[in-house]
Every structure is written in C-alpha cells, then in structure tokens.
Design an enzyme around this catalytic site. Structure first.
Site, PDB file in Angstrom:
ATOM      1  CG  ASP A  90       8.872  -7.203   2.987  1.00 55.50           C
ATOM      2  OD1 ASP A  90       9.066  -7.390   4.199  1.00 55.50           O
ATOM      3  OD2 ASP A  90       7.936  -6.518   2.531  1.00 55.50           O
ATOM      4  CB  SER A 136      14.786   0.504  -5.045  1.00 49.02           C
ATOM      5  OG  SER A 136      13.909   1.185  -4.187  1.00 49.02           O
TER       6      SER A 136
END
Ligand code: ADP
Length: 186
Positions: free
Chosen positions: A40, A127
């Site tokens: 991110d 994840s």
C-alpha cells in the site's frame, strides 16, 4: 512461470508490483484507504498524490471500504493505468471467515476490472504481510479464485498475474501453481 487457461494467461512473477505495466494493479489496502505500509505504501509513494485524492473522494462519498470489497482509481504516476484497491482479512486463526473474505477480495477485484474492461490485472499476495495470513494457504485461495473467475467469465481477461515480492513467497506460490494450475484439465 505461466499457463494458459481458457484463453487467459495466469502468470507468477517475482518482483515489485509498482513497476508492472498492466491495465490494473491491485493494492492490498486497508479500510480507511488512506495508505499504510507494505505494498500500500509503495503504491502511494510511486503513484503520487492523485491516487490518495481519489481514495479520499471515494471515502467521502461512500465511507470506508469493507473487508472483501474493491474500488478503483487511476494509476497516477505508475506504469499501470489503474489501481484496484481491495481489503483482505486480518488473519485471526482461520475460524473467523478469513478464507471466504480473502476469496472475496480477489473476486471483487476481478469483477471490478471486468466492469471497466480491464484485461490485464496484477495482484500482490493479499493479507500475507501485516495481516499475517499464512502464505501457503493464501496462495491456494488466490490461485483457485483466479481459476474459478476465469472459468466463470471466459474471454474477460487476457493476463492475470501474481507478483510476489520475495523469492521465498514466489517459491510457495510456485509449488501451489503446479498443483492448482499447471496440472488441471481444460
Ligand atoms: P496486508 O496488510 O494485506 O498483509 P502487506 O502490504 O503488508 O498487506 O503485505 C502483502 C504482501 O505484499 C506481502 O507478501 C509483502 O511482501 C508484499 N509486498 C510489499 N511490497 C510489495 C511490492 N512493492 N510489490 C509486491 N508485493 C509487495
């Protein structure tokens, strides 16, 4: 490493997803869409401020992005045209719906890509960083979901790739790729 399934190339690549030229790269975001660490942070750093502006507008209009859902922005300064932001589950032992939520993050990202006519999409390993999903199990979910969505939406995608940041992650995905993708029929 790649294999063609029902006209779509499924590829495994080791590298940095922020360098990938594709119609869309996928961001393992968090619900706030305000950036973070890991992939991110790398996407926002390289993509520049317009991506964050678009995320801010989205949150103002729709609220935060729930786990398993996806939204889309432009690619800013990235070589990719678009970024699809999705939120994977935080792993909490495996009995809190994490597998279904991880599958949904991949599925919703691909459905959004299809809706926008985007035919080449690159994913990071959602994840398996800060959210601690065991990578061998995450690889199984990721590759099975790509395969299922390709079969359900034949012709929608030209190339779907998984971009693994480390050689160790690539090796785990490669073993699963042999089991789930290369040996399958059709
Ligand atoms: P999450 O919060 O969903 O776990 P992270 O970004 O912490 O997301 O980690 C997801 C995966 O992305 C990890 O396997 C990490 O190694 C990987 N990653 C980090 N930076 C990059 C990058 N630039 N390109 C591809 N993958 C990356």
């Amino acid at each position: 490493m790649e294999h063609v399934f029902k006209g779509t190339t499924i590829a495994l690549v080791q590298g940095d997803i922020t360098t990938v030229e594709a119609d869309a790269i996928v961001n393992a975001a968090n619900s706030s869409l305000m950036g973070g660490g890991g992939v991110d942070g790398a996407i926002h750093r390289k993509g520049g401020p317009t991506i964050l502006d678009e995320c801010r507008d989205y949150v103002a209009a729709h609220g935060s992005l729930p786990t398993g859902e996806a939204m889309i922005t432009t690619g800013g300064d990235l070589p990719a045209s678009h970024v699809i932001h999705t939120v994977g589950p935080v792993y909490q032992g495996g009995k809190h719906g994490e597998f279904v939520k991880l599958e949904r993050a991949y599925t919703q990202s691909l459905l959004l890509a299809k809706e926008h006519g985007l035919k080449t999409v690159a994913f990071p390993s959602i994840s398996t960083g800060a959210y601690r999903f065991p990578i061998d199990e995450a690889a199984y979910v990721a590759l099975n979901t790509l395969k299922r969505v390709i079969a359900e939406h034949e012709g929608a995608f030209d190339r779907l790739s998984m971009v693994l940041f480390s050689q160790a992650d690539f090796d785990v995905y490669a073993a699963t790729f042999d089991e789930v993708i290369t040996t399958m029929m059709g």
